[in-house]
Design a protein around this motif. Structure first.
Motif, PDB file in Angstrom:
ATOM      1  N   SER A  58      14.415  27.627 -27.669  1.00  0.00           N
ATOM      2  CA  SER A  58      13.675  26.376 -27.888  1.00  0.00           C
ATOM      3  C   SER A  58      14.627  25.233 -28.232  1.00  0.00           C
ATOM      4  CB  SER A  58      12.639  26.555 -28.994  1.00  0.00           C
ATOM      5  OG  SER A  58      11.595  27.409 -28.564  1.00  0.00           O
ATOM      6  N   HIS A  59      15.606  25.495 -29.086  1.00  0.00           N
ATOM      7  CA  HIS A  59      16.582  24.456 -29.433  1.00  0.00           C
ATOM      8  C   HIS A  59      17.402  24.046 -28.210  1.00  0.00           C
ATOM      9  CE1 HIS A  59      16.095  23.960 -33.768  1.00  0.00           C
ATOM     10  NE2 HIS A  59      15.833  25.264 -33.807  1.00  0.00           N
ATOM     11  N   MET A  60      17.759  25.026 -27.367  1.00  0.00           N
ATOM     12  CA  MET A  60      18.529  24.697 -26.159  1.00  0.00           C
ATOM     13  C   MET A  60      17.704  23.813 -25.233  1.00  0.00           C
ATOM     14  SD  MET A  60      19.035  25.355 -22.655  1.00  0.00           S
ATOM     15  CE  MET A  60      18.144  26.872 -22.352  1.00  0.00           C
ATOM     16  N   ARG A  61      16.467  24.198 -24.974  1.00  0.00           N
ATOM     17  CA  ARG A  61      15.610  23.399 -24.084  1.00  0.00           C
ATOM     18  C   ARG A  61      15.387  22.002 -24.664  1.00  0.00           C
ATOM     19  NH1 ARG A  61      15.441  25.590 -19.190  1.00  0.00           N
ATOM     20  NH2 ARG A  61      15.164  27.810 -19.321  1.00  0.00           N
ATOM     21  N   TYR A  62      15.131  21.922 -25.964  1.00  0.00           N
ATOM     22  CA  TYR A  62      14.926  20.616 -26.589  1.00  0.00           C
ATOM     23  C   TYR A  62      16.210  19.784 -26.490  1.00  0.00           C
ATOM     24  CZ  TYR A  62      13.263  17.167 -30.028  1.00  0.00           C
ATOM     25  OH  TYR A  62      12.882  16.006 -30.674  1.00  0.00           O
ATOM     26  N   GLY A  63      17.346  20.426 -26.668  1.00  0.00           N
ATOM     27  CA  GLY A  63      18.626  19.722 -26.512  1.00  0.00           C
ATOM     28  C   GLY A  63      18.787  19.160 -25.108  1.00  0.00           C
ATOM     29  N   LYS A  64      18.407  19.936 -24.104  1.00  0.00           N
ATOM     30  CA  LYS A  64      18.491  19.456 -22.719  1.00  0.00           C
ATOM     31  C   LYS A  64      17.521  18.297 -22.484  1.00  0.00           C
ATOM     32  CE  LYS A  64      19.223  22.509 -19.368  1.00  0.00           C
ATOM     33  NZ  LYS A  64      20.542  22.184 -18.868  1.00  0.00           N
ATOM     34  N   ILE A  65      16.329  18.377 -23.081  1.00  0.00           N
ATOM     35  CA  ILE A  65      15.360  17.279 -22.970  1.00  0.00           C
ATOM     36  C   ILE A  65      15.951  16.009 -23.573  1.00  0.00           C
ATOM     37  CG2 ILE A  65      13.145  16.423 -23.855  1.00  0.00           C
ATOM     38  CD1 ILE A  65      12.186  19.435 -23.706  1.00  0.00           C
ATOM     39  N   LEU A  66      16.544  16.138 -24.746  1.00  0.00           N
ATOM     40  CA  LEU A  66      17.139  14.978 -25.414  1.00  0.00           C
ATOM     41  C   LEU A  66      18.280  14.390 -24.580  1.00  0.00           C
ATOM     42  CD1 LEU A  66      17.061  16.388 -29.037  1.00  0.00           C
ATOM     43  CD2 LEU A  66      15.808  14.359 -28.233  1.00  0.00           C
ATOM     44  N   THR A  67      19.068  15.245 -23.933  1.00  0.00           N
ATOM     45  CA  THR A  67      20.127  14.758 -23.042  1.00  0.00           C
ATOM     46  C   THR A  67      19.513  13.939 -21.916  1.00  0.00           C
ATOM     47  OG1 THR A  67      21.572  16.645 -23.511  1.00  0.00           O
ATOM     48  CG2 THR A  67      21.995  15.435 -21.477  1.00  0.00           C
ATOM     49  N   GLN A  68      18.496  14.467 -21.300  1.00  0.00           N
ATOM     50  CA  GLN A  68      17.865  13.768 -20.177  1.00  0.00           C
ATOM     51  C   GLN A  68      17.240  12.455 -20.622  1.00  0.00           C
ATOM     52  OE1 GLN A  68      15.795  17.461 -19.232  1.00  0.00           O
ATOM     53  NE2 GLN A  68      16.482  17.225 -17.113  1.00  0.00           N
ATOM     54  N   ASP A  69      16.806  12.386 -21.876  1.00  0.00           N
ATOM     55  CA  ASP A  69      16.204  11.170 -22.413  1.00  0.00           C
ATOM     56  C   ASP A  69      17.252  10.170 -22.917  1.00  0.00           C
ATOM     57  OD1 ASP A  69      13.657   9.827 -22.961  1.00  0.00           O
ATOM     58  OD2 ASP A  69      14.197  10.038 -25.076  1.00  0.00           O
ATOM     59  N   GLY A  70      18.518  10.571 -22.902  1.00  0.00           N
ATOM     60  CA  GLY A  70      19.586   9.663 -23.327  1.00  0.00           C
ATOM     61  C   GLY A  70      19.880   9.693 -24.813  1.00  0.00           C
ATOM     62  N   LYS A  71      19.357  10.670 -25.512  1.00  0.00           N
ATOM     63  CA  LYS A  71      19.582  10.803 -26.959  1.00  0.00           C
ATOM     64  C   LYS A  71      20.684  11.848 -27.183  1.00  0.00           C
ATOM     65  CE  LYS A  71      14.914   9.427 -28.288  1.00  0.00           C
ATOM     66  NZ  LYS A  71      14.155   9.204 -27.077  1.00  0.00           N
ATOM     67  N   TYR A  72      21.907  11.441 -26.910  1.00  0.00           N
ATOM     68  CA  TYR A  72      23.008  12.405 -26.842  1.00  0.00           C
ATOM     69  C   TYR A  72      23.390  13.001 -28.195  1.00  0.00           C
ATOM     70  CZ  TYR A  72      23.125  10.085 -22.363  1.00  0.00           C
ATOM     71  OH  TYR A  72      22.765   9.543 -21.157  1.00  0.00           O
ATOM     72  N   LYS A  73      23.450  12.196 -29.231  1.00  0.00           N
ATOM     73  CA  LYS A  73      23.825  12.736 -30.546  1.00  0.00           C
ATOM     74  C   LYS A  73      22.797  13.757 -31.029  1.00  0.00           C
ATOM     75  CE  LYS A  73      26.689   8.877 -32.053  1.00  0.00           C
ATOM     76  NZ  LYS A  73      27.767   9.345 -31.248  1.00  0.00           N
ATOM     77  N   GLU A  74      21.511  13.454 -30.833  1.00  0.00           N
ATOM     78  CA  GLU A  74      20.460  14.409 -31.197  1.00  0.00           C
ATOM     79  C   GLU A  74      20.564  15.663 -30.338  1.00  0.00           C
ATOM     80  OE1 GLU A  74      16.464  12.617 -31.625  1.00  0.00           O
ATOM     81  OE2 GLU A  74      17.547  10.707 -31.494  1.00  0.00           O
ATOM     82  N   SER A  75      20.882  15.485 -29.075  1.00  0.00           N
ATOM     83  CA  SER A  75      21.043  16.613 -28.162  1.00  0.00           C
ATOM     84  C   SER A  75      22.165  17.533 -28.629  1.00  0.00           C
ATOM     85  CB  SER A  75      21.329  16.087 -26.753  1.00  0.00           C
ATOM     86  OG  SER A  75      21.696  17.146 -25.907  1.00  0.00           O
TER      87      SER A  75
END
Length: 188
Positions: A58-75
């Motif tokens: 779940s953390h990995m998928r959420y991290g990938k979502i954040l990357t795609q959304d442009g939220k790199y530090k959160e990712s």
């Protein structure tokens, strides 16, 4: 597109049966991000890690979502959490963290993680692709060209045009930047 729609349908059904199924929320969120529905993606990704904070997937998928959304530090934070929860992580965790560092401009960290991904699986096309991207963006052109050649060794039919068309990043200028850097590395 049909397979993504079918996957979304099945994941909605799974969630209808059990709204606490964290991995279904995570995967559905990732599918929403892949189809440009970033608000829905973020809702499902966050819900997944809230429902099961110990789920590396779940953390990995959420991290990938954040990357795609442009939220790199959160990712980066989410992907590091995924790796901490699964200390022998699948390669996708490792190169995804490298990509997030790359997009955040932290090229030394990006190179470290992408190189680890390549070491762990020398035939992982995305690990090689993100390594080529990181080298290209950091000005290490010769190394970028070597990695681009490895991408083509692994996947001789690689098409930059097709890859760019499927770019799921919210910021389309970032998609253009990726395509330009990969073109500079020698991919077509």
């Amino acid at each position: 597109e049909d397979s993504m729609a079918k996957a979304k349908q099945l994941l909605h059904k799974a969630i209808d049966l059990n709204d606490a199924y964290a991995d279904a929320h995570a995967f559905l969120g990732w599918l929403f991000a892949m189809t440009g529905q970033y608000d829905k993606a973020l809702i499902h990704g966050e819900k997944a890690v809230t429902l099961n904070p110990n789920s590396a997937e779940s953390h990995m998928r959420y991290g990938k979502i954040l990357t795609q959304d442009g939220k790199y530090k959160e990712s980066i934070s989410e992907l590091q959490t995924a790796i901490n929860l699964n200390p022998i992580p699948p390669n996708v965790y490792v190169y995804s963290l490298g990509l997030s560092y790359c997009f955040d401009g932290q090229y030394d960290q990006a190179i470290k993680w992408c190189e680890r991904a390549v070491r762990e699986d020398p035939n992982a096309m995305f690990a090689r692709l993100f390594m080529a991207l990181t080298y290209s963006l950091s000005g290490r052109d010769e190394e970028a060209q070597i990695e681009a050649a490895e991408v083509l060794r692994i996947y001789p039919n690689f098409s930059l045009e097709k890859f760019a068309k499927r770019c799921a990043l919210k910021d389309k200028t970032q998609c253009e930047r990726v395509a330009s850097a990969l073109r500079k590395a020698g991919l077509r």
